[in-house]
Design a protein around this motif. Structure first.
Motif, PDB file in Angstrom:
ATOM      1  N   MET A  71     -14.583 -27.333  16.210  1.00 43.22           N
ATOM      2  CA  MET A  71     -16.038 -27.435  16.128  1.00 43.22           C
ATOM      3  C   MET A  71     -16.578 -28.222  17.315  1.00 43.22           C
ATOM      4  O   MET A  71     -17.754 -28.108  17.666  1.00 43.22           O
ATOM      5  N   PHE A 109     -18.963 -29.968   4.894  1.00 43.47           N
ATOM      6  CA  PHE A 109     -19.681 -31.003   5.634  1.00 43.47           C
ATOM      7  C   PHE A 109     -20.185 -32.101   4.712  1.00 43.47           C
ATOM      8  O   PHE A 109     -20.154 -31.987   3.487  1.00 43.47           O
ATOM      9  N   ASN A 113     -24.573 -27.907   2.693  1.00 45.13           N
ATOM     10  CA  ASN A 113     -25.445 -27.065   3.528  1.00 45.13           C
ATOM     11  C   ASN A 113     -25.296 -25.584   3.197  1.00 45.13           C
ATOM     12  O   ASN A 113     -24.913 -24.791   4.036  1.00 45.13           O
ATOM     13  N   PHE A 115     -26.328 -21.751   2.760  1.00 43.50           N
ATOM     14  CA  PHE A 115     -27.330 -20.938   3.447  1.00 43.50           C
ATOM     15  C   PHE A 115     -28.507 -20.723   2.501  1.00 43.50           C
ATOM     16  O   PHE A 115     -28.315 -20.644   1.289  1.00 43.50           O
ATOM     17  N   ARG A 179     -17.354 -21.368  -0.509  1.00 48.29           N
ATOM     18  CA  ARG A 179     -17.643 -20.580   0.685  1.00 48.29           C
ATOM     19  C   ARG A 179     -16.512 -20.711   1.701  1.00 48.29           C
ATOM     20  O   ARG A 179     -16.108 -19.736   2.340  1.00 48.29           O
TER      21      ARG A 179
ATOM     22  N   SER B 322     -27.619 -28.146  10.368  1.00 51.02           N
ATOM     23  CA  SER B 322     -26.577 -27.979   9.357  1.00 51.02           C
ATOM     24  C   SER B 322     -26.346 -26.505   9.032  1.00 51.02           C
ATOM     25  O   SER B 322     -25.236 -26.108   8.685  1.00 51.02           O
ATOM     26  N   ILE B 323     -27.386 -25.675   9.164  1.00 51.86           N
ATOM     27  CA  ILE B 323     -27.248 -24.243   8.897  1.00 51.86           C
ATOM     28  C   ILE B 323     -26.359 -23.612   9.963  1.00 51.86           C
ATOM     29  O   ILE B 323     -25.477 -22.799   9.691  1.00 51.86           O
ATOM     30  N   GLU B 325     -24.138 -25.213  11.763  1.00 56.10           N
ATOM     31  CA  GLU B 325     -22.775 -25.699  11.538  1.00 56.10           C
ATOM     32  C   GLU B 325     -22.096 -24.909  10.435  1.00 56.10           C
ATOM     33  O   GLU B 325     -20.935 -24.543  10.542  1.00 56.10           O
ATOM     34  N   ALA B 326     -22.859 -24.670   9.356  1.00 55.11           N
ATOM     35  CA  ALA B 326     -22.282 -23.939   8.229  1.00 55.11           C
ATOM     36  C   ALA B 326     -21.805 -22.570   8.677  1.00 55.11           C
ATOM     37  O   ALA B 326     -20.706 -22.133   8.334  1.00 55.11           O
ATOM     38  N   ALA B 327     -22.639 -21.894   9.478  1.00 56.30           N
ATOM     39  CA  ALA B 327     -22.272 -20.551   9.928  1.00 56.30           C
ATOM     40  C   ALA B 327     -21.054 -20.599  10.835  1.00 56.30           C
ATOM     41  O   ALA B 327     -20.085 -19.847  10.651  1.00 56.30           O
ATOM     42  N   LEU B 328     -21.079 -21.512  11.811  1.00 60.84           N
ATOM     43  CA  LEU B 328     -19.932 -21.620  12.711  1.00 60.84           C
ATOM     44  C   LEU B 328     -18.695 -22.017  11.922  1.00 60.84           C
ATOM     45  O   LEU B 328     -17.591 -21.568  12.200  1.00 60.84           O
ATOM     46  N   GLY B 329     -18.900 -22.866  10.908  1.00 67.92           N
ATOM     47  CA  GLY B 329     -17.784 -23.368  10.115  1.00 67.92           C
ATOM     48  C   GLY B 329     -17.040 -22.280   9.350  1.00 67.92           C
ATOM     49  O   GLY B 329     -15.848 -22.391   9.117  1.00 67.92           O
ATOM     50  N   VAL B 330     -17.749 -21.204   8.934  1.00 70.47           N
ATOM     51  CA  VAL B 330     -17.031 -20.129   8.262  1.00 70.47           C
ATOM     52  C   VAL B 330     -16.578 -19.068   9.258  1.00 70.47           C
ATOM     53  O   VAL B 330     -16.127 -18.004   8.867  1.00 70.47           O
ATOM     54  N   ALA B 337     -24.238 -16.506  14.327  1.00 71.36           N
ATOM     55  CA  ALA B 337     -25.000 -17.614  13.755  1.00 71.36           C
ATOM     56  C   ALA B 337     -26.469 -17.471  14.126  1.00 71.36           C
ATOM     57  O   ALA B 337     -27.360 -17.689  13.303  1.00 71.36           O
TER      58      ALA B 337
END
Ligand SMILES: Nc1ncnc2c1ncn2[C@@H]1O[C@H](COP(=O)(O)OP(=O)(O)O)[C@@H](O)[C@H]1O
Ligand SMILES: [Mg+2]
Lengths: 270, 439
Positions: A71, A109, A113, A115, A179, B322-323, B325-330, B337
């Protein structure tokens, strides 16, 4: 790693060797621009176990965790040196597909968060973009399986098409765990997953971690030493960019060797 | 401030009461004073708005009505035939429509064998636009030639002005545009129900004309429509793409800093400068036709681009990290993203910004003057390459004509433009509500 080796090679105390580790780090350094945030971290993370990363704020726990699914690549000024392997595969290999890596290494996280979509779509998004499912039945099955594993199925099975953001904080965090599970990872990274939750929701998430441990390798950053003791098999103590001491959780908490670990664990840091 | 003192200094606390009435009164009156200033400011703004609207509406509403006379027009066959006695296109084009109209009017008023001056006076009651009106009736169905058909024919602007009360009957005849005979005729027609003020569709359909009663916004509306279309097709995709790149992908370095500063500067450049730029590039260099809505649209696109970029960047930046990050995280790629999560969430903001840009462009006049959109265009533009005008330019052109009919039309056209702007703003609000999602 080449220029600013500020202090002599790290002298981390490794209390117990890990054989057949899932994740291995060798001399990992991270720089944010000119500033070095991590110094020569060497750490072997055992498979199908919970490993806790503890230490005072700003010591680099999150930074280290974010190295494992790359990341840090998303921060333009961040630069990582050293070597990290998962199952023997170098994840910083230029040929490696980061997108694939992030499917295999899930992340949860600090702040839940989800979607701003339905509960179903929250879970289905990952499998869809990775092409993990062939048809709708497959997808339905994967969604319910992920929710079940995250212990959320019974609470949401009647409202799968309501927005995920309408759940309570603790449910949202478990939704985020579901998720992450949906892309079939084998490592799950959690960065202070309970810091925004109340004690009851925290207990649920901890329970979940202990369950998931059987099938996943979990790394968790936590501020709560009680939590580390409750859930972690191994604990690593970080201090201003150094990994200071690493071993079985029991050893670290009952008999810390390094002065800095002792100070932290016995509450002598300000 | 004062209350804080009471609390923060314990030494003073003993000497001061916590509920000191003088102190309370002072704070309350300060608050009330501030609210009064705010209210006064809003009242002043509202007052000017009301003055503006009442003056425009009171002067402009009559533009939506236009006087017409219902006459039984005898379409005498001999008027539409060639020397050989056959009806032909050319003969229809060249027929003496003014005479047909005048004859019909003469019959309606029951005047027999009028002399030359009477004929002229009768003709003055009818608009010159009746040529087209009668011709349209014939073209719709040629079998009408030889028959007598009732047609609503436009009255002249003087008749219209008389009916709307802007020609004063008490003015001595010598200084009045219509003499006593003509006024009497008009009164008779009104009495018989032949002369009426009807809704003025012509205001929306006619092109340019030297007579106010046959001048309309048709060409300007089509021209403005083409330009809005071009702005939407050019400025919006480029603007959104540029903003998305700058926000999500561009490295932060001196070059992108310079670009950023210049985009902000560009938004502040006076619009006439864009007109000069368009003249130099699109017309003189690229050789595109003058007065074409294509060039107007391109110039307005240039002008709108910074607005769209700035609004889109703000909307993208407002999406919580955070949105992302969430997308990149999955395991979403950065593109995924952006397209699956960031842009949909930024959409309400992007739409609002875009529509505000379009509204600005719709009301813009100065740059269009530079590229020749101030033209006397009678025929509808069919493509964006044809000569056209734009709504605000049409207003500008009418405003510089002295005739009463044009003054009225200037205000009427302003109302139409304001209505378009209002509708677009309402659309912006609606779309924002519609696409807004909570997170
Ligand atoms: N995006 C960033 N840019 C610059 N410096 C950062 C960034 N993220 C973290 N740091 C710095 O790196 C150090 C370690 O941060 P972090 O890993 O977040 O600590 P922890 O999670 O242990 O509290 C801190 O000094 C922090 O200021
Ligand atoms: Mg952290």
């Amino acid at each position: 790693m080449d220029q600013q080796v500020a202090t002599p090679a790290s002298s981390a105390i490794i209390r117990s060797a890990v054989d057949d580790p899932k994740v291995t780090s060798k001399d990992v350094c991270v720089f944010y621009g000119e500033k070095q945030a991590l110094f020569d971290v060497n750490l072997d993370v055992p498979r199908n176990a919970v490993t806790a990363l503890i230490g005072p704020s700003g010591c680099g726990k999150s930074t280290y965790l974010r190295c494992i699914n790359r990341m840090n690549d998303t921060i333009p000024i961040a630069r990582v040196t050293g070597e990290i392997k998962i199952d023997g595969q170098d994840i910083y290999d230029p040929d490696l597909d980061v997108v694939e890596l992030r499917a295999r290494v899930g992340m949860v996280f600090q702040k839940p968060n989800p979607f701003p979509k339905s509960i179903f779509d929250n879970i289905a998004y990952g499998p869809r973009i990775h092409g993990l499912v062939r048809d709708k039945t497959d997808l339905d099955e994967l969604v319910s399986e992920s929710l079940e594993r995250a212990g959320l199925w019974n609470e949401v099975k009647d409202r799968l098409h309501e927005p995920g953001t309408g759940l309570s904080g603790g449910q949202q965090q478990r939704l985020c765990i579901a998720r992450a599970i949906a892309t079939k990872p084998d490592v799950i990274l959690m960065d202070e997953p309970c810091s925004a939750l109340d004690p009851i929701a925290t207990a649920k998430v901890e329970e979940l971690m202990l369950e998931l441990r059987q099938n996943y390798t979990i790394m968790i950053v936590t501020h709560s030493m009680a939590q580390a003791q409750r859930v972690a098999d191994k604990t690593a103590f970080f201090h201003i960019g150094y990994m200071v001491e690493y071993g079985d959780t029991k050893q670290i908490f009952e008999d810390p060797q390094d002065k800095r670990t002792q100070d932290y664990i016995f509450g002598r840091f300000g | 401030m004062a209350t804080q003192d009471t609390i923060s200094s314990p030494a003073a606390a003993s000497s001061r009461q916590l509920n000191d009435p003088a102190l309370l009164r002072r704070r309350y009156s300060a608050e009330r004073r501030f609210q009064a200033y705010g209210l006064a400011a809003i009242m002043v703004a509202l007052f000017f708005l009301v003055v503006l609207f009442t003056s425009i509406i009171s002067q402009g509403w009559t533009a939506f009505l236009q006087s017409s006379i219902r006459l039984d027009v005898t379409l005498d066959k001999s008027e539409f035939t060639d020397a050989d006695g056959n009806v032909s296109d050319k003969a229809i084009r060249l027929a003496n429509y003014a005479k047909l109209g005048r004859d019909a009017l003469q019959n309606a008023l029951g005047i027999e064998k009028p002399g030359r001056p009477e004929k002229r006076k009768l003709k003055e009651l009818l608009s010159r636009g009746i040529d087209t009106q009668i011709r349209d009736v014939i073209e719709a169905d040629r079998s009408r030639i030889g028959q007598t058909v009732p047609i609503w024919l436009l009255a002249s602007d003087n008749v219209d002005a008389l009916l709307k009360g802007s020609i004063d009957r008490d003015v001595p005849e010598a200084r009045r545009q219509l003499d006593n005979r003509q006024v009497a005729w008009v009164d008779k027609l009104v009495e018989e129900g032949r002369l009426e003020k009807k809704f003025n569709w012509g205001l929306f359909t006619f092109g340019a004309s030297s007579q106010p009663e046959t001048a309309g916004l048709g060409v300007a509306i089509i021209g403005s429509f083409f330009m809005m279309l071009i702005v939407a097709l050019v400025a919006v995709p480029i603007g959104v793409a540029a903003a998305a790149y700058l926000e999500e992908f561009a490295p932060k370095n001196t070059l992108t800093d310079i670009i950023e500063v210049n985009i902000n500067n560009l938004a502040a450049v006076p619009s006439i400068v864009f007109g000069l730029l368009g003249l130099a590039i699109f017309i003189n260099f690229m050789g595109l036709p003058r007065s074409a809505s294509l060039v107007g649209g391109l110039v307005l696109s240039l002008m709108t681009l910074p607005t769209v970029i700035i609004a889109t960047r703000a909307a993208i930046r407002a999406v919580p990290p955070s949105i992302r990050e969430a997308a990149l995280g999955v395991g979403a790629s950065r593109m995924q993203a952006l397209f699956h999560h960031v842009l949909p969430l930024a959409l309400p903001g992007i739409l609002t910004g875009t529509i505000i840009g379009l509204v600005q462009a719709l009301g813009e006049t100065a740059p269009l003057l530079m590229i020749g959109l101030v033209a006397f265009v009678v025929d509808y533009p069919v493509t964006p390459m044809d000569p056209a005008t734009a709504l605000p330019v049409q207003i500008y052109m009418w405003a510089s004509s002295a005739e009463r009919g044009f003054v009225e039309r200037t205000m009427g056209a302003t109302l139409v433009l304001l209505l378009f702007l209002f509708v677009m703003n309402a659309a912006a609000v609606y779309l924002r509500r519609r696409f807004e999602r909570k997170w």
